[in-house]
Design a protein around this motif. Structure first.
Motif, PDB file in Angstrom:
ATOM      1  N   THR A   1       5.747   1.451  -3.197  1.00 29.39           N
ATOM      2  CA  THR A   1       5.210   2.672  -2.604  1.00 29.39           C
ATOM      3  C   THR A   1       4.739   2.416  -1.177  1.00 29.39           C
ATOM      4  OG1 THR A   1       4.542   3.531  -4.767  1.00 29.39           O
ATOM      5  CG2 THR A   1       3.464   4.479  -2.833  1.00 29.39           C
ATOM      6  N   GLU A   2       4.059   1.285  -0.955  1.00 30.51           N
ATOM      7  CA  GLU A   2       3.593   0.939   0.382  1.00 30.51           C
ATOM      8  C   GLU A   2       4.772   0.669   1.311  1.00 30.51           C
ATOM      9  OE1 GLU A   2       0.580   1.361   1.045  1.00 30.51           O
ATOM     10  OE2 GLU A   2      -0.226   1.450  -0.985  1.00 30.51           O
TER      11      GLU A   2
ATOM     12  N   ALA B   1      -0.820  -3.290   4.282  1.00 32.94           N
ATOM     13  CA  ALA B   1      -0.706  -3.563   2.848  1.00 32.94           C
ATOM     14  C   ALA B   1       0.589  -4.280   2.518  1.00 32.94           C
ATOM     15  CB  ALA B   1      -0.790  -2.249   2.048  1.00 32.94           C
ATOM     16  N   MET B   2       1.636  -4.027   3.293  1.00 31.88           N
ATOM     17  CA  MET B   2       2.904  -4.721   3.112  1.00 31.88           C
ATOM     18  C   MET B   2       2.846  -6.150   3.619  1.00 31.88           C
ATOM     19  SD  MET B   2       6.131  -2.325   4.018  1.00 31.88           S
ATOM     20  CE  MET B   2       7.112  -3.828   3.971  1.00 31.88           C
TER      21      MET B   2
ATOM     22  N   THR C   1      -3.459   5.780   9.203  1.00 31.35           N
ATOM     23  CA  THR C   1      -3.008   5.641   7.818  1.00 31.35           C
ATOM     24  C   THR C   1      -1.738   4.823   7.738  1.00 31.35           C
ATOM     25  OG1 THR C   1      -3.965   7.787   7.281  1.00 31.35           O
ATOM     26  CG2 THR C   1      -2.347   6.903   5.738  1.00 31.35           C
ATOM     27  N   ARG C   2      -0.784   5.071   8.656  1.00 30.80           N
ATOM     28  CA  ARG C   2       0.466   4.337   8.641  1.00 30.80           C
ATOM     29  C   ARG C   2       0.226   2.837   8.870  1.00 30.80           C
ATOM     30  NH1 ARG C   2       5.199   6.504   8.976  1.00 30.80           N
ATOM     31  NH2 ARG C   2       4.446   8.406   9.980  1.00 30.80           N
TER      32      ARG C   2
ATOM     33  N   ARG D   1       6.165   4.014   2.366  1.00 30.90           N
ATOM     34  CA  ARG D   1       5.261   4.711   3.282  1.00 30.90           C
ATOM     35  C   ARG D   1       5.277   4.084   4.667  1.00 30.90           C
ATOM     36  NH1 ARG D   1       0.126   5.872  -0.806  1.00 30.90           N
ATOM     37  NH2 ARG D   1       1.031   7.709  -1.795  1.00 30.90           N
ATOM     38  N   ALA D   2       5.551   2.793   4.718  1.00 27.08           N
ATOM     39  CA  ALA D   2       5.595   2.104   6.010  1.00 27.08           C
ATOM     40  C   ALA D   2       6.732   2.614   6.890  1.00 27.08           C
ATOM     41  CB  ALA D   2       5.734   0.597   5.802  1.00 27.08           C
TER      42      ALA D   2
ATOM     43  N   GLN E   1       3.398  -0.466  -6.914  1.00 22.34           N
ATOM     44  CA  GLN E   1       2.458  -0.147  -5.839  1.00 22.34           C
ATOM     45  C   GLN E   1       2.955  -0.685  -4.504  1.00 22.34           C
ATOM     46  OE1 GLN E   1      -1.313  -1.731  -7.150  1.00 22.34           O
ATOM     47  NE2 GLN E   1      -1.411  -0.379  -8.930  1.00 22.34           N
ATOM     48  N   LEU E   2       3.498  -1.905  -4.535  1.00 21.78           N
ATOM     49  CA  LEU E   2       4.024  -2.474  -3.303  1.00 21.78           C
ATOM     50  C   LEU E   2       5.235  -1.683  -2.816  1.00 21.78           C
ATOM     51  CD1 LEU E   2       4.060  -4.548  -1.077  1.00 21.78           C
ATOM     52  CD2 LEU E   2       5.285  -6.117  -2.608  1.00 21.78           C
TER      53      LEU E   2
ATOM     54  N   GLN F   1      -2.385   1.214   8.006  1.00 21.07           N
ATOM     55  CA  GLN F   1      -2.937   0.669   6.770  1.00 21.07           C
ATOM     56  C   GLN F   1      -1.831   0.333   5.793  1.00 21.07           C
ATOM     57  OE1 GLN F   1      -5.764   3.511   5.294  1.00 21.07           O
ATOM     58  NE2 GLN F   1      -7.263   3.111   6.901  1.00 21.07           N
ATOM     59  N   TYR F   2      -0.809   1.194   5.695  1.00 24.68           N
ATOM     60  CA  TYR F   2       0.298   0.917   4.796  1.00 24.68           C
ATOM     61  C   TYR F   2       1.064  -0.324   5.230  1.00 24.68           C
ATOM     62  CZ  TYR F   2      -0.394   5.591   2.876  1.00 24.68           C
ATOM     63  OH  TYR F   2      -0.911   6.690   2.262  1.00 24.68           O
TER      64      TYR F   2
END
Length: 268
Positions: A147-148, A12-13, A5-6, A151-152, A144-145, A8-9
Motif C-alpha cells: 500500500t505504501e 515508509a518505503m 503526506t507523500r 501511494r509513493a 501494508q508495505l 511520509q509514504y
C-alpha cells in the motif's frame, strides 16, 4: 495528496528524499534548480554505511515526478453495470472450485480486490496465511508495505486491482505447483479480460515467471517492459521479500518509477 503526506509514504518505503542545504542569499534560484532523475534516488535504511551527498534530486522534483493524476473509468458506465453479474458469477465459481487439491486445505478462496475498472492491475503469486484467513490478497505487513509503495507513486490501494496467480493458499506457503497454476489460470485470465488494465505489475519472481512462462531469474526480468495480451507488464519485487531484505528497497523504488514512466508514455 499533499507533499507532506507523500513524503511520509516514501519514507515508509525506505526511500530517502534529499533536500537542498541552506544556500547563500547571493546565489540565484535558477542556479540551484535540478532536473528530476530517478536513478539518483538513494534508499534510506537504518543500515546505510555512509551518507551520500545530495546531487540532482530535490524534494520538489520528486513530488513533480509522482504527482500525477490517473484517469479513472466511470463506475456508473453501462459496461460496468453489465459486468457486475459476470463478476459475481466468476467469484462464486472460484469459491466452489475443486480443480486441484488446494481446495482441501484452504480456509477460503482469495478472489481479488480493488477497482474492477482499474488502469493498474497487480498480480502476486498466492495467498499466505493472513490472506487465507481474511479472504483478501496482500494483507498483513507485506500488504501494508505494498500500500505504501503504491501511494509513493500517487496511487491508492482502492484505485488498483489486486489478484494472485492462485486463489487458494498452498500448505505452509510453499511455491505453487504447475498443476495448481494451470487449474487457476482461466480465472485470472477472465479477471484480466474483464478489467482490461492499461498496465500490469507482476509482484515477485513466481508471479513473473508464471505470467511470462519463463524460468529466467527476477534480476533479468526487472527493468524490462514485457507484454501480456498486448498489455505492458512490469516486474517488481514482492513486498514480503523487501521486508526480509531492507537494502533492496532502492531496487523496488526504481521498479516503481520505471512502471510509472511506462504508464505515462501510454497516456501521451
Amino acid at each position: 495528496m499533499d507533499n507532506a503526506t507523500r513524503l511520509q509514504y516514501m519514507e515508509a518505503m525506505g526511500i530517502d528524499v534529499w533536500t537542498l542545504r541552506r544556500l547563500p542569499i547571493a546565489v540565484p534560484q535558477a542556479a540551484v534548480h535540478c532536473e528530476s532523475r530517478i536513478e539518483h534516488v538513494v534508499p534510506a535504511t537504518p543500515f546505510a554505511a555512509h551518507e551520500v551527498e545530495p546531487s540532482e534530486q530535490t524534494v520538489s522534483s520528486i513530488i513533480e515526478t509522482v504527482n500525477i493524476e490517473f484517469p479513472r473509468h466511470s463506475a456508473s458506465s453501462p459496461s460496468s453495470h453489465a459486468n457486475d453479474q459476470i463478476w459475481r458469477d466468476l467469484q462464486h465459481e472460484v469459491s466452489l472450485c475443486e480443480a486441484c487439491s488446494l481446495c482441501k486445505t484452504r480456509t477460503q478462496t482469495v478472489f481479488g480486490v480493488g477497482n474492477k475498472q482499474a488502469s493498474w492491475m497487480l498480480i502476486g503469486e498466492a495467498p499466505g496465511q493472513n490472506e487465507d484467513l481474511q479472504g483478501e490478497p496482500f494483507v498483513g505487513k507485506a500488504g501494508q508495505l505494498l500500500t505504501e509503495m503504491l501511494r509513493a507513486i500517487g496511487l491508492k490501494r482502492e484505485e488498483v486491482y489486486i489478484a494472485n496467480i492462485l486463489k487458494c493458499r498452498p500448505p505452509n506457503n510453499r511455491d505453487p505447483q504447475a498443476e495448481e497454476v494451470a487449474a487457476c489460470n482461466r480465472f485470472l485470465q477472465q479477471q484480466i479480460e474483464l478489467i482490461q488494465p492499461k498496465i500490469i505489475l507482476a509482484v515477485g519472481r513466481i508471479a513473473a515467471q508464471s505470467l511470462l512462462t519463463t524460468q529466467q531469474p527476477l534480476a533479468k526480468l526487472r527493468g524490462v517492459q514485457h507484454q501480456l495480451h498486448d498489455i505492458p507488464l512490469i516486474v517488481i519485487h514482492h513486498p514480503a521479500y523487501l521486508l526480509r531484505s531492507l537494502l533492496e528497497k532502492a531496487k523496488a523504488w526504481s521498479d516503481l518509477q520505471f512502471a510509472l514512466s511506462v504508464y505515462q508514455k501510454l497516456e501521451k
